[in-house]
Design an enzyme around this catalytic site. Structure first.
Site, PDB file in Angstrom:
ATOM      1  CG  LEU A 140      -6.309   3.445   1.942  1.00 52.50           C
ATOM      2  CD1 LEU A 140      -5.688   4.620   2.688  1.00 52.50           C
ATOM      3  CD2 LEU A 140      -7.775   3.696   1.684  1.00 52.50           C
ATOM      4  CD  GLU A 142       1.081  -3.747  -4.991  1.00 50.19           C
ATOM      5  OE1 GLU A 142       2.140  -4.389  -5.002  1.00 50.19           O
ATOM      6  OE2 GLU A 142      -0.003  -4.197  -5.381  1.00 50.19           O
ATOM      7  CG  ASP A 267       7.425  11.839  -9.021  1.00 47.68           C
ATOM      8  OD1 ASP A 267       7.254  11.763 -10.257  1.00 47.68           O
ATOM      9  OD2 ASP A 267       7.145  10.917  -8.242  1.00 47.68           O
TER      10      ASP A 267
END
Length: 481
Positions: A140, A142, A267
């Protein structure tokens, strides 16, 4: 945390050279408070990097290995946002040594897991079979952690099942040569294993076996907001954009104001917002999350971590982290939703690389706010809603952190926006705008179709421009000056 089939359909992207890829990483300043070395969190790269993913993993398994990555389709394709590091990028070799030193033996890790009993524990072999031997057609994406694979497991256990049956999951594997390591892997377990909310991605389980570190998440079929905003040729409809903003705000508000102990996400960005089949948004990737200040403390002092373009200015300058740092990042993402532009984009003309700096003049002037709205929407946005969303973004992006709203206030402001139907395309203003900005018939057809398909309000060509909307928009003649 789950990647979807749409991860395979990202737009054409120029990968650029290795230096450009390095600059897309996130890095941190090192603070005395934080004993571990710098950590970077990167973007997703797809099939063109699969060979690299396999080669890394071959060190621990002849056919597959335990690389790692984030769990969202958001990262499944090359990131063109040109995210800049907050601090100088370190080499992968130095990071590797840091990671190696930070990975303790299995017994010690078990002691560090605060809530492991609430999660399913998988064996490495179970996850290997669940992902069909980590086959390339299950890849899916990296990222900074490594690779993520689609898999299938038993609904109520850890046993792998036939593809298309049981529970679909996303398996995130830790890459031992990557730029993130054990500390982030552990934070992911300890936060998402304990925090449960409709707008946080669900962590299903984990695997600890020798030096293998894997995490198993729910599968998010529509992938990331980043892909939908920046890698699709057709634009997200206005109502869906506002729905996503509201959902994401609820996720942050839960972390800040409702969790047993306050959590600072640290984040917040489009690639970490994942979408289910109905475009409900969930926050993913808690590797950089931090416990918020308690008692008389006003902030948490830590190294600066995050993505340049999203990080709050006072946090970058001082390392003082507060919930208002997340509010600033939310303002950047809201601006991305409004404009269809990336937070950082070096492909744009000088003066437009940094989205916030480019947008500030329009945020301050009430009569120019429409210049911020994504032109691909072709006027299919609520006039009142856009005006209120721009005002909210301006409040979130205030340079003085104390003046930013709490996320509960953000939710209150966003709640009515997805359902407003005063479409700009029904006004004389939009007709005048079209005369100087060529329209895309394909985008126009798509926008209308998506609104009907997802049950969103469709535009009405007979809708009047209430009071000429002089309180919000300039007249067509003024607009064209």
């Amino acid at each position: 945390m789950g990647l979807g089939p749409e991860a395979m359909n990202g737009g054409n992207v120029d990968l650029g050279n290795s230096k450009l890829r390095a600059r897309r990483k996130i890095l941190s300043y090192v603070d005395d408070d934080d004993e571990d070395g710098p950590v970077v969190s990167g973007c997703w790269i797809k099939f063109r990097f699969f060979g690299r993913c396999l080669s890394r993993r071959s060190k621990v398994d002849s056919s597959v290995s335990g690389s790692s990555s984030q769990y969202a389709e958001s990262k499944s394709t090359t990131n063109t946002s040109k995210e800049q590091p907050v601090a100088p990028v370190i080499s992968s070799s130095s990071t590797t040594s840091n990671n190696a030193e930070s990975v303790p033996s299995t017994p010690k890790i078990e002691d560090e897991l605060k809530i492991a009993s609430q999660l399913r524990k998988f064996t490495y072999n179970e996850l290997k079979l669940a992902t069909r031997n980590f086959r390339s057609d299950c890849l899916l994406g990296e990222g900074g952690f490594g690779c993520v694979f689609k898999g299938w497991v038993n609904e109520n256990g850890s046993t792998p099942v036939k593809p298309g049956t049981g529970l679909t999951v996303a398996v995130k594997t830790l890459n031992h040569d990557g730029l993130q390591g054990h500390k982030e892997w552990l934070a992911e377990i300890n936060y998402l294993g304990e925090l449960v909310h409709p707008h946080l991605v669900k962590l299903i389980g984990y695997c600890i076996e020798d030096d293998q570190r894997l995490l198993v998440y729910e599968f998010m079929p529509r992938g990331s907001l980043e892909n939908h905003l920046f890698r699709r040729p057709l634009p997200l409809p206005w109502s869906i954009r506002m729905k996503i903003a509201l959902n994401a705000a609820k996720g942050l508000a839960f972390l800040h104001e409702e969790a047993e102990k306050p959590v600072i996400y640290r984040d917040f960005k489009t690639s970490n917002i994942l979408l289910d089949v109905d475009y409900n948004a969930k926050l993913s990737d808690f590797g950089l999350a931090k416990d918020g200040p308690e008692g008389d403390n006003t902030h948490v002092s830590t190294r600066v971590m995050g993505t340049y373009g999203y990080a709050a200015p006072e946090y970058v300058m001082t390392g003082h982290l507060t919930a208002k740092s997340d509010v600033y990042s939310f303002g950047v993402v809201l601006l991305e939703l409004l404009t269809g532009r990336r937070s950082m984009d070096k492909t744009r003309p000088n003066g437009e690389h940094n989205l916030v700096e480019w947008a500030r003049p329009y945020l301050r002037e009430r009569r120019r706010f429409y210049k911020l709205i994504d032109p691909r929407l072709e006027g299919r946005f609520s006039i009142k809603g856009a005006h209120q969303a721009v005002q909210l973004a301006a409040r979130c992006l205030t340079r003085e952190g104390k003046l930013r709203p709490a996320m509960s206030e953000v939710i209150e402001a966003l709640e009515p926006l997805p359902n407003l139907t005063d479409m700009a395309c029904s006004t004389s203003y939009f007709q005048a705008m079209k005369s100087v900005r060529p329209s895309s018939s394909m985008n126009a057809r798509y926008g209308a179709r998506m609104q009907m398909k997802n049950g969103q309000p469709t535009r009405s060509t007979s809708m009047p421009n209430r009071q000429g909307r002089s309180d919000i928009l300039e007249s067509p003649r003024q607009n064209l000056k």
